[in-house]
Every structure is written in C-alpha cells, then in structure tokens.
Design a protein around this motif. Structure first.
Motif, PDB file in Angstrom:
ATOM      1  N   ILE A  69      -6.127   9.982  -4.816  1.00  0.00           N
ATOM      2  CA  ILE A  69      -5.823   9.504  -6.160  1.00  0.00           C
ATOM      3  C   ILE A  69      -7.050   8.834  -6.776  1.00  0.00           C
ATOM      4  CG2 ILE A  69      -4.350   7.984  -7.539  1.00  0.00           C
ATOM      5  CD1 ILE A  69      -2.853  10.298  -6.210  1.00  0.00           C
TER       6      ILE A  69
ATOM      7  N   LEU B 162       0.311   0.896  -5.789  1.00  0.00           N
ATOM      8  CA  LEU B 162       0.661   2.303  -5.626  1.00  0.00           C
ATOM      9  C   LEU B 162       1.905   2.430  -4.750  1.00  0.00           C
ATOM     10  CD1 LEU B 162      -2.891   3.731  -4.744  1.00  0.00           C
ATOM     11  CD2 LEU B 162      -1.925   3.299  -7.005  1.00  0.00           C
ATOM     12  N   ASN B 163       2.751   3.417  -5.062  1.00  0.00           N
ATOM     13  CA  ASN B 163       3.897   3.674  -4.193  1.00  0.00           C
ATOM     14  C   ASN B 163       3.496   4.621  -3.066  1.00  0.00           C
ATOM     15  OD1 ASN B 163       3.900   6.276  -5.267  1.00  0.00           O
ATOM     16  ND2 ASN B 163       5.710   5.953  -6.537  1.00  0.00           N
TER      17      ASN B 163
ATOM     18  N   TRP C  75      -2.753  12.409   0.306  1.00  0.00           N
ATOM     19  CA  TRP C  75      -3.041  12.388  -1.124  1.00  0.00           C
ATOM     20  C   TRP C  75      -4.384  11.735  -1.414  1.00  0.00           C
ATOM     21  CZ3 TRP C  75      -3.149   7.194  -2.174  1.00  0.00           C
ATOM     22  CH2 TRP C  75      -2.159   6.352  -1.683  1.00  0.00           C
TER      23      TRP C  75
ATOM     24  N   GLN D  12       3.773   7.689  -2.665  1.00  0.00           N
ATOM     25  CA  GLN D  12       3.203   8.966  -3.087  1.00  0.00           C
ATOM     26  C   GLN D  12       1.858   8.806  -3.799  1.00  0.00           C
ATOM     27  OE1 GLN D  12       6.746   8.381  -3.785  1.00  0.00           O
ATOM     28  NE2 GLN D  12       6.883   9.271  -1.732  1.00  0.00           N
ATOM     29  N   GLY D  13       1.384   7.567  -3.910  1.00  0.00           N
ATOM     30  CA  GLY D  13       0.107   7.319  -4.555  1.00  0.00           C
ATOM     31  C   GLY D  13       0.197   7.107  -6.056  1.00  0.00           C
ATOM     32  N   LYS D  14       1.400   7.025  -6.596  1.00  0.00           N
ATOM     33  CA  LYS D  14       1.561   6.803  -8.032  1.00  0.00           C
ATOM     34  C   LYS D  14       1.358   5.331  -8.359  1.00  0.00           C
ATOM     35  CE  LYS D  14       4.885   7.196 -11.840  1.00  0.00           C
ATOM     36  NZ  LYS D  14       6.272   7.569 -12.223  1.00  0.00           N
ATOM     37  N   GLN D  15       0.613   5.062  -9.442  1.00  0.00           N
ATOM     38  CA  GLN D  15       0.426   3.685  -9.888  1.00  0.00           C
ATOM     39  C   GLN D  15       1.727   3.159 -10.483  1.00  0.00           C
ATOM     40  OE1 GLN D  15      -4.138   4.462 -11.390  1.00  0.00           O
ATOM     41  NE2 GLN D  15      -2.983   2.884 -12.432  1.00  0.00           N
ATOM     42  N   VAL D  16       2.223   2.061  -9.926  1.00  0.00           N
ATOM     43  CA  VAL D  16       3.501   1.518 -10.385  1.00  0.00           C
ATOM     44  C   VAL D  16       3.378   0.094 -10.909  1.00  0.00           C
ATOM     45  CG1 VAL D  16       4.869   2.996  -8.867  1.00  0.00           C
ATOM     46  CG2 VAL D  16       4.083   0.786  -8.031  1.00  0.00           C
TER      47      VAL D  16
ATOM     48  N   TYR E  64      -4.147  -3.177  -8.378  1.00  0.00           N
ATOM     49  CA  TYR E  64      -3.394  -1.998  -8.775  1.00  0.00           C
ATOM     50  C   TYR E  64      -2.421  -1.696  -7.640  1.00  0.00           C
ATOM     51  CZ  TYR E  64      -6.152  -0.666 -12.907  1.00  0.00           C
ATOM     52  OH  TYR E  64      -6.735  -0.627 -14.148  1.00  0.00           O
TER      53      TYR E  64
END
Length: 279
Positions: A177, A231-232, A175, A234-238, A229
């Motif tokens: 991002i 990221l999980n 991924w 999958q690259g999603k900001q959490v 920041y």
C-alpha cells in the motif's frame, strides 16, 4: 520501548544499554553496558522482546544479534556481518532482520544464526536520493521498520517512501500500500527538498515507525510529526490521528502493548511517551 511483566524496557542507544523502568517511570536497573563482551552492547540499533521476556538486540558496532534475559545474562545470539537497523521476533523465536545488503528486504534466522528464508523485493532509489558517508544508496533506501502480529504476519513501513507492506510468515507478499493524504504530501515534499527534521544518512525520513494492535487487528504507521495513519487488516486506511503538540519532536519509533497502548520514542530528545488505547 517495550513493556513486559510490569516494566518498561527502553533502548538507550547512546549509552549502549537497555534501561528498565517501572510503571511509574522510575529507574529499576540497566541491562548491558558499552563493550564487546557477551553481556555488553556496542552501538545497538533496535530491540525486540520475546514472549518469555528475553531481549533481542541488534548491535551494529559488534555486528551481532545478542539475546539476554531480563537481568542481562546472555542466553543466545550470533554474528551478523550485514548490519540491520530493525529486529523483530516471532512466536517460533525466529529473528527477523532488515538486511537489504543481502539482496532481499528481510532475512529470517533461527536462534543460532542459520538463515531460514529471505524475501521482499528491493526498490530503486528515487531520483536525487544520495546518502552521506560512503553508504550504498540502494541499501539505505531499502530500510524499513518491522512489526509482527499474533499470526506471525510481518508488516513493514519504509523509511523513505509512504509505503506499507504485509507479508505472510513464509514471505508471501499479501499487500503493498502507498499511503495517501495530507501528511503524506507534507513529508514527500520534505523528502524532495531534503529539509525534514528527522534524517538518516543525510536523507529526510517519511515514515518513522509501525505497530500492530492484536485486539483490533489494526496497524498504526507513524510519521516523525507523531501523526498516525491507521490501516485495517486489508491495508485500507481507516483513520488518521494527529498530535500537533508533539510537532516539534521528531518521533522515530512506535510499539504496541498487549492491551493496545502505544509507546512512542524520540531518541533525539531522549523521551518516550505512552498513549491510551485508541478505539
């Protein structure tokens, strides 16, 4: 900074050595000294730590990778005419370097300096990006920070873009991002105006480090302001963590310990800090 066997190992680039401290942050010993010999360092740029405690150091001055044991005895290494500002080691003891001058973002070597593979597309410098001192703009722009997880996946954070990527061990891009949010906007503006307080080759740095915590499978991306920041897988900001007390310090490195603690370093101030695990 790294932790192994109850000690901190801190790269002291200015004095061309690695400093070993105990958990009370008391001096234990130093590894290496200024020079060109097999147990000496010249302009070290980054430090990696193997699972056996071996130290992997890239030296820009000597243009080489040097591998030493915890007492500083040389146990391996190789010459490398292409400079790297980042080094990591995976579970197979393969050495990962950021070497955009070779035409790819990352190059992977064995312990003897044989290149096994290279991968990662280079990006074109943004408008107005110009470095100092005769450095090549494209090479400088494609500098990244590196970390690896327990499965040997490779994560990179770009110095001059709010961009994070994850690669499989074989080099496949998993991924890509582009971060968003208040801190991103702040540092993109600093980069446009080139008035940030952490610069490399005359250009404002947007991202200053990356670390992966195995227990949570989370990736922490560091800004010079010590904002993280999160990221999980999958690259999603959490999540976003801000430490305004550190705002006057341009933090320029972060690593994670096996129990999830985060080690920040600020080479301008000569400071490193430890944070407890973040849930």
């Amino acid at each position: 900074a790294r932790i192994f066997d109850g000690n901190y190992f801190v790269l002291d680039a200015k004095d061309h050595r690695v400093v070993v401290l105990d958990m009370g942050e008391h001096f234990v010993r130093q590894v290496g000294r200024y020079g060109t010999g097999p147990q000496e360092f010249f302009d070290p740029t980054d430090l990696a730590l193997g699972s056996d405690g071996a130290l992997y150091v890239f030296e820009a001055g000597n243009k080489r990778v040097t591998v030493v044991d915890q007492n500083g005895a040389r146990v391996g290494g190789f010459s490398s005419p292409e400079v790297s500002l980042a080094i990591e080691i995976n579970s197979k003891k393969e050495i990962i370097l950021n070497q955009p001058i070779t035409g790819s973002l990352l190059a992977v070597y064995d312990l003897y300096g044989v290149k096994k593979r290279s991968f990662g597309s280079l990006r074109t410098p943004r408008s107005g990006f110009a470095t100092h001192g005769g450095h090549d703009d494209k090479e400088t722009y494609n500098r990244v920070h590196i970390t690896v997880d327990d499965s040997d996946n490779i994560y990179v954070a770009w110095w001059y873009e709010p961009r994070v990527q994850k690669y499989a061990p074989d080099g496949k891009l998993l991924w890509d991002i582009e971060l968003i949010g208040k801190e991103v906007d702040r540092f993109k503006e600093k980069a446009r105006e080139n008035n940030g307080y952490y610069k490399f080759n005359g250009q404002t740095v947007i991202l200053s480090g990356i670390a992966h915590v195995a227990s949570s499978d989370l990736t922490y991306v560091l800004f010079p302001s010590a904002t993280l920041y999160v990221l999980n897988s999958q690259g999603k900001q959490v999540g976003i963590f801000e430490y305004p007390v550190y705002d006057i310090w341009p933090f320029n490195s972060v690593t994670a310990t096996s129990d999830g603690r985060l080690l920040f370093t600020d080479t301008n101030q000569g400071v490193f800090s430890v944070l407890a695990p973040i849930p």
